[in-house]
Every structure is written in structure tokens, then in C-alpha cells.
Design an enzyme around this catalytic site. Structure first.
Site, PDB file in Angstrom:
ATOM      1  CE1 TYR A  34      -4.595  -1.758   4.529  1.00  0.00           C
ATOM      2  CE2 TYR A  34      -3.714   0.262   3.935  1.00  0.00           C
ATOM      3  CZ  TYR A  34      -4.081  -0.753   3.675  1.00  0.00           C
ATOM      4  OH  TYR A  34      -4.202  -1.062   2.223  1.00  0.00           O
TER       5      TYR A  34
ATOM      6  CB  SER B 113      -0.817   0.019   1.189  1.00  0.00           C
ATOM      7  OG  SER B 113      -1.736   1.230   1.489  1.00  0.00           O
TER       8      SER B 113
HETATM    9  P1  NAD Z   1     -11.800  -5.232  -1.058  1.00  0.00           P
HETATM   10  O1  NAD Z   1     -12.291  -5.223   0.323  1.00  0.00           O
HETATM   11  O2  NAD Z   1     -12.741  -4.503  -2.085  1.00  0.00           O
HETATM   12  O3  NAD Z   1     -11.446  -6.764  -1.626  1.00  0.00           O
HETATM   13  C1  NAD Z   1     -10.761  -7.571  -0.734  1.00  0.00           C
HETATM   14  C2  NAD Z   1     -11.107  -9.046  -1.043  1.00  0.00           C
HETATM   15  O4  NAD Z   1     -10.211  -9.988  -0.263  1.00  0.00           O
HETATM   16  C3  NAD Z   1     -12.414  -9.223  -0.447  1.00  0.00           C
HETATM   17  O5  NAD Z   1     -13.283  -9.992  -1.442  1.00  0.00           O
HETATM   18  C4  NAD Z   1     -12.499 -10.199   0.911  1.00  0.00           C
HETATM   19  O6  NAD Z   1     -13.343 -10.955   0.898  1.00  0.00           O
HETATM   20  C5  NAD Z   1     -11.015 -10.763   0.760  1.00  0.00           C
HETATM   21  N1  NAD Z   1     -10.375 -10.990   1.733  1.00  0.00           N
HETATM   22  C6  NAD Z   1     -10.246 -10.318   2.971  1.00  0.00           C
HETATM   23  N2  NAD Z   1      -9.675 -11.004   4.111  1.00  0.00           N
HETATM   24  C7  NAD Z   1      -9.656 -12.413   3.568  1.00  0.00           C
HETATM   25  C8  NAD Z   1      -9.041 -13.604   3.830  1.00  0.00           C
HETATM   26  N3  NAD Z   1      -8.541 -13.549   5.096  1.00  0.00           N
HETATM   27  N4  NAD Z   1      -8.960 -14.663   3.334  1.00  0.00           N
HETATM   28  C9  NAD Z   1      -9.474 -14.492   1.819  1.00  0.00           C
HETATM   29  N5  NAD Z   1      -9.969 -13.398   1.481  1.00  0.00           N
HETATM   30  C10 NAD Z   1      -9.881 -12.245   2.291  1.00  0.00           C
HETATM   31  O7  NAD Z   1     -10.387  -4.509  -1.141  1.00  0.00           O
HETATM   32  P2  NAD Z   1      -9.305  -3.836  -2.475  1.00  0.00           P
HETATM   33  O8  NAD Z   1      -9.451  -2.335  -2.281  1.00  0.00           O
HETATM   34  O9  NAD Z   1      -9.553  -4.774  -3.435  1.00  0.00           O
HETATM   35  O10 NAD Z   1      -7.977  -4.208  -1.913  1.00  0.00           O
HETATM   36  C11 NAD Z   1      -7.160  -5.260  -2.253  1.00  0.00           C
HETATM   37  C12 NAD Z   1      -5.764  -5.248  -1.792  1.00  0.00           C
HETATM   38  O11 NAD Z   1      -5.038  -3.943  -2.014  1.00  0.00           O
HETATM   39  C13 NAD Z   1      -5.786  -5.058  -0.267  1.00  0.00           C
HETATM   40  O12 NAD Z   1      -4.576  -5.763   0.278  1.00  0.00           O
HETATM   41  C14 NAD Z   1      -5.648  -3.737   0.107  1.00  0.00           C
HETATM   42  O13 NAD Z   1      -5.141  -3.390   1.580  1.00  0.00           O
HETATM   43  C15 NAD Z   1      -4.685  -3.289  -0.948  1.00  0.00           C
HETATM   44  N6  NAD Z   1      -4.732  -1.918  -1.092  1.00  0.00           N
HETATM   45  C16 NAD Z   1      -5.916  -1.225  -1.778  1.00  0.00           C
HETATM   46  C17 NAD Z   1      -5.795   0.116  -1.996  1.00  0.00           C
HETATM   47  C18 NAD Z   1      -7.175   0.745  -2.590  1.00  0.00           C
HETATM   48  O14 NAD Z   1      -7.129   1.973  -2.833  1.00  0.00           O
HETATM   49  N7  NAD Z   1      -8.205   0.187  -2.869  1.00  0.00           N
HETATM   50  C19 NAD Z   1      -4.864   0.973  -1.658  1.00  0.00           C
HETATM   51  C20 NAD Z   1      -3.789   0.404  -0.990  1.00  0.00           C
HETATM   52  C21 NAD Z   1      -3.705  -1.299  -0.923  1.00  0.00           C
END
Ligand code: NAD
Length: 246
Positions: A154, A141
Site C-alpha cells: 500500500y 497517504s
Molecule cells: P473507502 O473504501 O471508504 O472508499 C473508497 C471508494 O473507492 C469505494 O466506494 C470503492 O468502491 C471505490 N473504489 C475502489 N476501487 C475502485 C476502482 N478500481 N474503481 C472505482 N472505484 C473504486 O476508502 P476511503 O477511506 O474513503 O479512502 C479514499 C482514498 O483515500 C483511498 O485512495 C485511500 O487509500 C486514501 N486514504 C485514506 C485514508 C483514511 O484514513 N481513510 C488514509 C490515507 C489515504
């Protein structure tokens, strides 16, 4: 950049960034195991890939619990074969001022975001060692690069993911396995929509005047997962629309 013949595991691929990664890897020819806690999301992603002519299975389980990981890996190997590409994407987030972060909230954040990738990688890296070829891409992130208020747990968990990436990159550098991380910055996903940020208002302040899309992240991951990225390891491939120049 064909991924034909490769077997990929994408954790958290039931929605958001993981879903886009699974879709793009499958479109390039990989057989994809869509791992997610959420049954409906995992099935939906796998079905969409199959409808588009790709190969995917939905694997429901907790990517942050050793038993769930072992079970998911066994099913993946039985149905698709030895795993050659791993994308540690599953993650959770929370916004809490530092002094209100409870010990439980801290442990849960580190447990899912850092221990999860540890467990999944430990389970699957033997497949890559056996084949002498592997690609591991960790989704970190931008908050770990820049710091982020009310996200100490986080950001710390994602900082750990960056260090895990670098440690494994060196450990496996001479065994055909590359390990890199992609720190997304402000990607329009359900996770972000559920948080306190007004996505449209914040997007207006971004250099590109838009939030990133899950596909923006997926294309970077697909490159790092490819044969062509074989001399790239231990690196940071930031996808943030120029918001953070790191
Ligand atoms: P999201 O919540 O839309 O999707 C995450 C998915 O992971 C969900 O389907 C959830 O059910 C699944 N999940 C969560 N915990 C789990 C577990 N223990 N086992 C199996 N599945 C699990 O999130 P996103 O925005 O698509 O984020 C995806 C990744 O990107 C994450 O690691 C997040 O920290 C990182 N991230 C996102 C952003 C952003 O701007 N969206 C920015 C920085 C980092």
C-alpha cells in the site's frame, strides 16, 4: 472559491473521502461525475448532490481498467462536457506482513492505487490541455510519507502516486494545469472501520484527540481545485491533524 462552470471527475466517490469530495465540489458549483465500482454508492452520492440542488451523475466502472476508464470518460463528456478537475481518489488497502504479500496482492495494490490514476489521468488530461486549464488532485497517504508496518504494498503504491504527481506537475506547469497531492492521515471512513484499527482508541492518541473526517480532506481538495490555487503545483497538502509534521 467558486467552481461554477467546471466539470469534475471524482473516482471512488461512492463512499468515504471521495463522497465528501464530490459533495463539496458540487456545493461550490462544479458539475460532478461520481465514478465508482459500487453502483449503489455512486447512485447514492449523485442523488444526494442533486437533492441539495447540485449537478452530478453516477458513473459505474472500474477506474483501474483501461476499457472501464474510456467508457466512463465518454459518458462524462457526453453528459457534462469537457473535464477540468480530476480527483484520483479511488483506492484499496490491506494489512499484511511483508513476507506474506503475494505477487498477486502486490500487483492488485499497484494496479488499483497507481495504475488507476495513470489510466484516468491519461484519459482526461487531453480535455485540460485543450482548454489550457486543469486541476488534478491525487489522494496519496501519510503512510507513504512516514512508512507503515504491514503495508509495504500500500505504502509503495501511494509513494508512486506522489512521484506521479511531481512528474506531471513539472510536465504541465506551463500549460495551465496544476497537479498536487493530498495525503490523508487517519480519516474515519468505511475503509478504516473495516480494518484492524480501533478507531476510538487510536483517536485518543491523536494530537487533536479525534480522527479526521472525510470533509477535512474534501476542503483541502476544493482549495487545490480552485482558480485561487493556480500558482500551487507539485505540492503536498497533508491533512492529518498534526499527527505527522510532513
Ligand atoms: P473507502 O473504501 O471508504 O472508499 C473508497 C471508494 O473507492 C469505494 O466506494 C470503492 O468502491 C471505490 N473504489 C475502489 N476501487 C475502485 C476502482 N478500481 N474503481 C472505482 N472505484 C473504486 O476508502 P476511503 O477511506 O474513503 O479512502 C479514499 C482514498 O483515500 C483511498 O485512495 C485511500 O487509500 C486514501 N486514504 C485514506 C485514508 C483514511 O484514513 N481513510 C488514509 C490515507 C489515504
Amino acid at each position: 472559491m467558486s467552481l461554477q462552470g467546471k466539470v469534475a471527475v471524482v473516482t471512488g466517490a461512492g463512499r468515504g473521502i471521495g463522497q465528501a469530495i464530490a459533495t463539496v465540489l458540487a456545493a461550490r458549483g462544479a458539475s460532478v461525475a461520481v465514478w465508482d465500482l459500487n453502483h449503489e454508492g455512486a447512485e447514492k452520492t449523485a442523488a444526494a448532490i442533486q437533492e441539495a440542488g447540485g449537478t452530478a451523475i453516477a458513473v459505474v466502472g472500474d477506474a483501474a481498467a483501461a476499457a472501464g476508464v474510456a467508457e466512463a470518460a465518454a459518458r462524462t463528456r457526453a453528459e457534462l462536457g469537457r473535464v477540468s478537475i480530476l480527483v484520483n481518489n479511488a483506492g484499496i488497502t490491506a494489512y499484511q506482513p511483508f513476507t506474506s504479500i503475494s505477487e498477486d496482492a502486490w500487483d492488485r495494490m499497484i494496479g488499483v492505487n497507481l495504475k488507476g490514476p495513470f489510466l484516468v489521468t491519461k484519459e482526461l488530461v487531453p480535455d485540460m490541455l485543450e482548454a489550457g486549464w486543469g486541476r488534478i488532485v491525487n489522494i496519496s497517504s501519510s503512510s507513504a510519507q512516514t512508512g507503515a508496518p504491514s503495508m509495504a504494498h500500500y505504502a509503495s503504491s501511494k509513494g508512486g502516486v506522489i512521484s506521479l504527481t511531481r512528474a506531471l506537475a513539472i510536465e504541465y506547469a506551463d500549460q495551465g494545469i496544476t497537479v498536487n497531492h493530498v495525503p490523508p492521515g487517519f480519516i474515519d471512513t468505511p475503509l478504516v472501520r473495516e480494518g484492524p484499527i480501533d478507531v476510538e482508541a487510536a483517536a485518543a492518541h491523536m494530537p487533536m484527540k479525534r480522527a479526521g473526517s472525510p470533509e477535512d480532506v474534501a476542503y483541502a481538495v476544493a482549495y487545490l481545485a480552485s482558480e485561487e490555487a493556480g500558482y500551487v503545483t507539485g505540492q503536498t497538502f497533508s491533512v492529518n491533524g498534526g499527527r505527522h509534521l510532513v
